[in-house]
Write a protein that holds these residues in place. Structure first.
Motif, mmCIF file in Angstrom:
data_model
loop_
_atom_site.group_PDB
_atom_site.id
_atom_site.type_symbol
_atom_site.label_atom_id
_atom_site.label_comp_id
_atom_site.label_asym_id
_atom_site.label_seq_id
_atom_site.Cartn_x
_atom_site.Cartn_y
_atom_site.Cartn_z
ATOM 1 N N GLU A 12 2.621 1.098 -7.860
ATOM 2 C CA GLU A 12 3.312 1.395 -6.662
ATOM 3 C C GLU A 12 4.562 0.645 -6.675
ATOM 4 O O GLU A 12 5.782 1.049 -6.104
ATOM 5 C CB GLU A 12 2.499 0.522 -5.543
ATOM 6 N N ARG B 214 -2.989 -0.715 -10.271
ATOM 7 C CA ARG B 214 -2.461 0.353 -9.311
ATOM 8 C C ARG B 214 -1.159 -0.431 -8.518
ATOM 9 O O ARG B 214 -0.497 0.587 -8.217
ATOM 10 C CB ARG B 214 -3.849 0.429 -8.307
ATOM 11 N N ARG B 215 -1.171 -1.567 -8.094
ATOM 12 C CA ARG B 215 -0.072 -2.119 -7.458
ATOM 13 C C ARG B 215 1.094 -2.137 -8.264
ATOM 14 O O ARG B 215 2.141 -1.961 -7.797
ATOM 15 C CB ARG B 215 -0.627 -3.503 -6.851
ATOM 16 N N GLN C 177 7.270 2.777 -8.386
ATOM 17 C CA GLN C 177 7.673 3.912 -7.552
ATOM 18 C C GLN C 177 8.482 3.447 -6.529
ATOM 19 O O GLN C 177 9.363 4.214 -6.263
ATOM 20 C CB GLN C 177 6.020 4.405 -7.151
ATOM 21 N N GLU C 178 8.347 2.397 -5.922
ATOM 22 C CA GLU C 178 9.235 1.797 -5.005
ATOM 23 C C GLU C 178 10.574 1.489 -5.462
ATOM 24 O O GLU C 178 11.690 2.042 -4.708
ATOM 25 C CB GLU C 178 8.629 0.627 -4.358
#
Length: 403
Positions: A378, A374-375, A381-382
């Motif tokens: 992220e 999950r991280r 995405q960032e």
């Protein structure tokens, strides 16, 4: 501006990141002409990539008549540009006679490229890779009275680079895909280099809604060219350690390359025929299907004996976007995405014991796999959204429009 992209081989299973960049640029309204130096080997292409391939012009094999005509045309219409560019490039320091002859050949290819692009009114040429493509682009841009830029990646920077300083100094701008590369290039060339990460279209990668079940026993997936810098011998030895320790898993390696025969010999010597599968080269769509079936993604990169190394392997980004926990090494730009025990696990380069420990830990801890996955998404995405990152490249091009 009328823009041309010059690429060594396009399309190709190893340059999917360039395909994504071009598709996004076209969707943003950019008017791009594609020129590939070589034809690719035939492979299964998605419809949108097949369309790009159909639009691409190929420099080689060249028509002898076309080559002669190109040189005669520019000798008459741009004599000083042709002479001064040729003299400039051939009088730069080279590593040896072989490198000098390659530059001479690339100059001839650049003249021919200029003749192929001339009817389109090309104003700017962007080269992917700071190797042959950059030399061809520099020559063609000068003969057409335009400008050029380049993106440097990995082996074009570290494996016997030729007149790299001159290519960057004469570019309107230069970009690269990792902070590690940026630091290295600026130290070597004393020229500014822009950092623009590659990107993924995350709207097309939705692991939560895939509906696919993880394979049982757990699948350890690895994807890459079968060459030294990917560290596949280390992965095979780590798999043998896990197998001896009684771990239940399957490992699949997707890719092909020059080291396939030696890797398969090692695979047989280690007795891994029932545990590790060599799946061969696969199109990106097929690779994406395997991410959602896997439990762990591993790529134990090393610095090769010829100094070749990865930047940030795009397969790591793809795995992270699919919420797969990753295991890799602190080589080149990889620490820019892999924070140990936050977005994945770090293994020591060339150390099968370290790699086996990391793989074992993830095999036995589903909650850690989920948290790291999950991280990881992220982070992608960032920093690795194709829409944001292609916007930065297009801004660089537009900022110089009319200059």
């Amino acid at each position: 501006r009328r823009l041309a992209y010059v690429i060594g081989t396009f399309p190709s299973l190893t340059v999917t990141f360039i395909e994504r960049e071009i598709l996004e640029a076209k969707q943003s309204g950019s008017n791009i002409v594609l020129l590939s130096i070589r034809h690719p080997k035939e492979f299964e292409m998605r419809p949108e990539i097949r369309k790009l391939a159909d639009e691409t012009r190929y420099l080689l094999p060249a028509s002898w008549f076309g080559v002669i005509w190109a040189h005669l045309y520019f000798a008459v219409t741009r004599p000083w540009k042709l002479i001064s560019t040729t003299a400039y490039l051939l009088t730069r320091p080279h590593a040896g006679l072989r490198a000098w002859f390659k530059t001479a050949l690339n100059i001839g290819e650049g003249v021919y490229a200029a003749s192929l692009l001339r009817p389109d009114g090309i104003e700017h040429i962007h080269a992917h890779f700071a190797d042959r493509a950059a030399t061809v682009s520099l020559v063609a841009a000068r003969l057409l009275g335009g400008t050029y830029s380049l993106t440097a990646h990995a082996n074009d920077i570290y494996v016997s680079p030729t007149i790299l300083k001159e290519k960057i100094a004469n570019a309107e701008f230069a970009t690269t895909c990792t902070r590690y590369n940026k630091t290295h290039l600026e130290e070597q060339t004393k020229q500014p280099v822009e950092l623009i990460y590659h990107g993924l279209d995350l709207s097309q990668i939705k692991p939560e809604g895939s509906g696919r079940q993880k394979e049982s026993p757990p699948l350890i997936l690895s994807v890459g060219q079968l060459k030294e810098k990917k560290g596949f011998p280390v992965l095979l030895r780590a798999c043998q350690i896990l197998k001896k320790n009684g771990a239940k898993f399957q490992c699949e390696i997707i890719g092909d390359g020059p080291d396939r025969n030696s890797l398969e010999r090692l695979w047989r010597d280690l007795g891994l025929e029932d545990t590790v599968t060599f799946a061969g080269a696969r199109p990106n769509a097929a690779v994406m299907n395997r991410y959602v079936c896997a439990s762990i993604f591993v790529l134990p990169c090393v610095i090769a004996s010829n100094d070749d190394r990865d930047g940030i392997p795009n397969v790591l980004l793809e795995a992270m976007a699919n919420e797969l926990p990753i295991i890799s090494t602190p080589v080149s730009g990889i620490p820019e995405i892999l924070q140990d025990q936050v977005t994945g696990l770090m293994s020591a380069p060339g150390d099968e014991e370290s790699l086996a420990d990391a793989m074992s830990r993830l095999l036995h801890d589903p909650s850690l796999r989920m948290a790291l996955g999950r991280r990881g998404r992220e982070v992608v995405q960032e920093r690795f959204d194709i829409h944001k990152n292609i916007g930065r490249l297009l801004d660089l091009l537009e900022a110089r429009k009319g200059t």
